[in-house]
Scaffold this motif. Structure first.
Motif, PDB file in Angstrom:
ATOM      1  N   UNK A 354       0.750  -1.103   0.046  1.00  0.00           N
ATOM      2  CA  UNK A 354       0.034  -0.014  -0.029  1.00  0.00           C
ATOM      3  C   UNK A 354       0.913   1.279  -0.181  1.00  0.00           C
ATOM      4  N   UNK A 355       2.135   1.143   0.101  1.00  0.00           N
ATOM      5  CA  UNK A 355       3.034   2.326   0.060  1.00  0.00           C
ATOM      6  C   UNK A 355       3.195   2.851  -1.701  1.00  0.00           C
ATOM      7  N   UNK A 356       3.865   3.887  -1.757  1.00  0.00           N
ATOM      8  CA  UNK A 356       3.995   4.503  -2.855  1.00  0.00           C
ATOM      9  C   UNK A 356       4.919   3.592  -3.795  1.00  0.00           C
ATOM     10  N   UNK A 357       4.797   3.496  -5.120  1.00  0.00           N
ATOM     11  CA  UNK A 357       6.002   2.773  -5.831  1.00  0.00           C
ATOM     12  C   UNK A 357       7.275   3.478  -6.214  1.00  0.00           C
ATOM     13  N   UNK A 358       7.974   3.134  -6.995  1.00  0.00           N
ATOM     14  CA  UNK A 358       9.210   3.462  -7.462  1.00  0.00           C
ATOM     15  C   UNK A 358       8.961   4.696  -8.356  1.00  0.00           C
ATOM     16  N   UNK A 359       7.932   4.871  -9.237  1.00  0.00           N
ATOM     17  CA  UNK A 359       7.644   5.926  -9.906  1.00  0.00           C
ATOM     18  C   UNK A 359       7.456   7.108  -8.974  1.00  0.00           C
ATOM     19  N   UNK A 360       6.452   6.653  -7.926  1.00  0.00           N
ATOM     20  CA  UNK A 360       6.039   7.889  -6.966  1.00  0.00           C
ATOM     21  C   UNK A 360       7.416   8.456  -6.448  1.00  0.00           C
ATOM     22  N   UNK A 361       8.164   7.593  -5.889  1.00  0.00           N
ATOM     23  CA  UNK A 361       9.524   7.833  -5.421  1.00  0.00           C
ATOM     24  C   UNK A 361      10.400   8.785  -6.264  1.00  0.00           C
ATOM     25  N   UNK A 362      10.664   8.504  -7.564  1.00  0.00           N
ATOM     26  CA  UNK A 362      11.445   9.064  -8.441  1.00  0.00           C
ATOM     27  C   UNK A 362      10.918  10.503  -8.613  1.00  0.00           C
ATOM     28  N   UNK A 363       9.370  10.674  -8.758  1.00  0.00           N
ATOM     29  CA  UNK A 363       9.099  12.010  -9.263  1.00  0.00           C
ATOM     30  C   UNK A 363       8.937  13.038  -7.719  1.00  0.00           C
ATOM     31  N   UNK A 364       8.511  12.481  -6.806  1.00  0.00           N
ATOM     32  CA  UNK A 364       8.570  13.120  -5.432  1.00  0.00           C
ATOM     33  C   UNK A 364       9.996  13.588  -5.229  1.00  0.00           C
ATOM     34  N   UNK A 365      11.104  12.676  -5.016  1.00  0.00           N
ATOM     35  CA  UNK A 365      12.297  12.935  -4.880  1.00  0.00           C
ATOM     36  C   UNK A 365      13.078  13.996  -5.724  1.00  0.00           C
ATOM     37  N   UNK A 366      12.681  13.958  -7.371  1.00  0.00           N
ATOM     38  CA  UNK A 366      12.809  15.356  -8.039  1.00  0.00           C
ATOM     39  C   UNK A 366      12.156  16.551  -7.466  1.00  0.00           C
TER      40      UNK A 366
END
Length: 524
Positions: A354-366
């Motif tokens: 139920x956590x964010x996935x790799x795509x969410x991580x990359x977008x939010x980190x940028x």
């Protein structure tokens, strides 16, 4: 010039398309706007219809008023013209009666002198000369009855008492010379050579004249038209009721308004039959008469009511359909948005934890990297890995492995509470946490909190035996500078994770990174 015009048209079309696209996007993003807009449009249509119907009602009443004024003018004109003619005949009769030479003429010649052709007009009951004692001394038709006395009539008494009355319009009376026929008298005073009262000249107008005048006017089944004297005495009325002729309507509220003005129009309910009518009236010039036309308001508005019911029903039906379609469209757009949001959530969410996935991580980190660059605030990243996870899967099965990952995800989410923080599953048994505006000490504290929570939780196996899992955490913190990227920070955290694993696992390693290099390393 032609090229400039063509260019201007193209730009205008582009702007219109852009505006239309903007409206479409706005409605698409706010689906209930379609329903609200449709409802407001339907209400506006209903309001416009009501306004139009209200204007139509006013027009119908105004048209009825104008028609009634024209009818009143016709009645008044006819009465005034005939009374003027009859008055001329009366004046001729008075002059002939005072002429001593005429008295010596033969009877038939004297009648020709006294009574002109106007006295033979239709609805004229007779022309008479009445002596000072009320006796008939001359008649148009030589039908003098010596036994008849008229000294008690109002038209006789008024002239006997005053020499300045002029033309007098009597109340209705039953004729003693014409077998009790109902008539109205027009009279003038006759004086002798010394100015003393010598009798009256009388023209008897049959009451049928007034009724005949009204019979030609159509005011509908419930309408009314009438002629009344200024003291309230009714002379004629349509619909005709014989007993009403000669009665007084002086106390009627409708007449009280008429008697106070020369002409006018008003709406009132009749005290006689309770019908609501539009009364239009005018005084007849040179007479004590008032002519009035009073169509029924319900009959005047009947065609308008018919059109209003049709227009109202159509407006209600079309409005209901329009509102229904608008809200159906709104609900369809809302469901579409919900479906799209669900798809986006599914595309951005790890299905197991139920956590964010790799795509969410990359977008939010940028995003957080660029924001930290602008603000000059520190940015921290945690890299978390479950210790010996492959061995755990082999020993307890993939179902237990999934349960262990869910437990670790819950511990991470419980330790990271800020809404700006990002928690994501990086892949496999690896997790990542982005901590905006967080220095190295704060990031290390969060990492330790996560590690202890995981260590304190047990994963229950199928046989009921609890098993403890641990994690290793790598931390990296920096203040973003030009020439660097968010992936460099993530790689630094990954290196600290491997350092924690190399140090024996179930521990945290941290690096504060600045100017593209690790400035400080620590472990706990």
């Amino acid at each position: 010039m032609a090229r400039q015009t063509l260019s201007l048209r193209r730009r205008l079309r582009k702007r219109l398309r852009a505006a239309g696209a903007g409206v479409t996007r706005y409605v698409g993003n706010h689906p209930l706007v379609a329903g609200v807009a449709g409802t407001l449009i339907a209400v506006a249509m209903a309001g416009l219809t009501l306004l139009t119907l209200g204007t139509g009602r006013a027009d119908a009443l105004d048209h009825a008023r104008q028609t009634s004024q024209n009818l009143v003018a016709i009645i008044s004109g006819d009465l005034a013209r005939n009374v003027e003619i009859y008055d001329l005949s009366l004046q001729a009769m008075v002059d002939g009666a005072r002429d001593n030479v005429a008295a010596t003429l033969p009877a038939d010649v004297r009648r020709a002198v006294l009574f002109d052709r106007a006295t033979t007009a239709a609805y004229l009951g007779g022309a008479y000369l009445i002596g000072p004692k009320g006796e008939v001394i001359a008649s148009q038709n030589d039908d003098v009855n010596d036994a008849v006395r008229l000294a008690d009539r109002d038209y006789f008494l008024v002239h006997q008492r005053s020499p300045t009355v002029g033309l007098y319009f009597s109340h209705p009376f039953r004729s003693r010379l014409r077998d009790g026929k109902l008539s109205v008298g027009l009279t003038r005073r006759i004086d002798d050579a010394s100015g003393a009262f010598a009798g009256v000249a009388l023209l008897a107008i049959r009451i049928e004249y007034f009724q005949h005048l009204l019979d030609r006017i159509d005011t509908g089944q419930l309408g009314s038209v009438f002629i009344v004297m200024d003291d309230g005495t009714l002379l004629a009325r349509k619909p005709f009721v014989p007993r009403d002729i000669g009665s007084s309507m002086a106390k009627s509220p409708t007449f009280e308004r008429m008697s106070a003005h020369t002409a006018g129009t008003y709406v009132a309910r009749s005290s006689m039959d309770g019908v609501r009518r539009m009364y239009t009236y005018a005084r007849v010039p040179g007479t004590p008469l008032i002519a009035a036309v009073a169509p029924s308001v319900d009959e005047v508005l009947a065609p308008w009511w018919h059109r209003s019911r049709i227009a109202g029903a159509m407006t209600l039906a079309f409005g209901a359909v329009f509102v229904t379609v608008s809200w159906l469209l709104a609900f369809a757009l809302r469901d579409k948005l919900r479906a799209q949001a669900a798809l986006l959530r599914l595309a951005a969410t790890d299905p197991l934890t139920g956590l964010g996935n790799r795509r969410v991580l990359d977008n939010r980190l940028d995003e957080e990297w660029r924001r930290a660059q602008r603000s000059g605030q520190p940015l921290s990243v945690l890299f978390i890995d479950v210790d010996h996870f492959k061995h755990f899967n082999d020993a307890y099965g993939h179902a237990s492995g999934d349960e262990a990952l869910i437990t670790v995800a819950e511990c991470i989410s419980a330790a990271v509470r800020r809404s700006v923080d990002v928690v994501a599953r990086y892949g496999g048994e690896e997790f990542a946490v982005v901590l905006p505006d967080t220095a190295a000490e704060g990031a290390l504290s969060v990492a330790e909190k996560i590690r202890r929570k995981v260590q304190g939780r047990d994963v229950v196996q199928s046989d009921g035996a609890p098993v403890t899992v641990t994690v290793s955490v790598g931390c990296a913190t920096c203040v973003p500078a030009m020439g660097e990227s968010a992936h460099d920070l993530l790689a630094a955290a990954d290196r600290q994770l491997y350092a924690a694993k190399a140090g024996g696992r179930n521990r945290t390693c941290s690096a504060q990174w600045a100017a593209a290099s690790v400035a400080q390393d620590s472990s706990a």
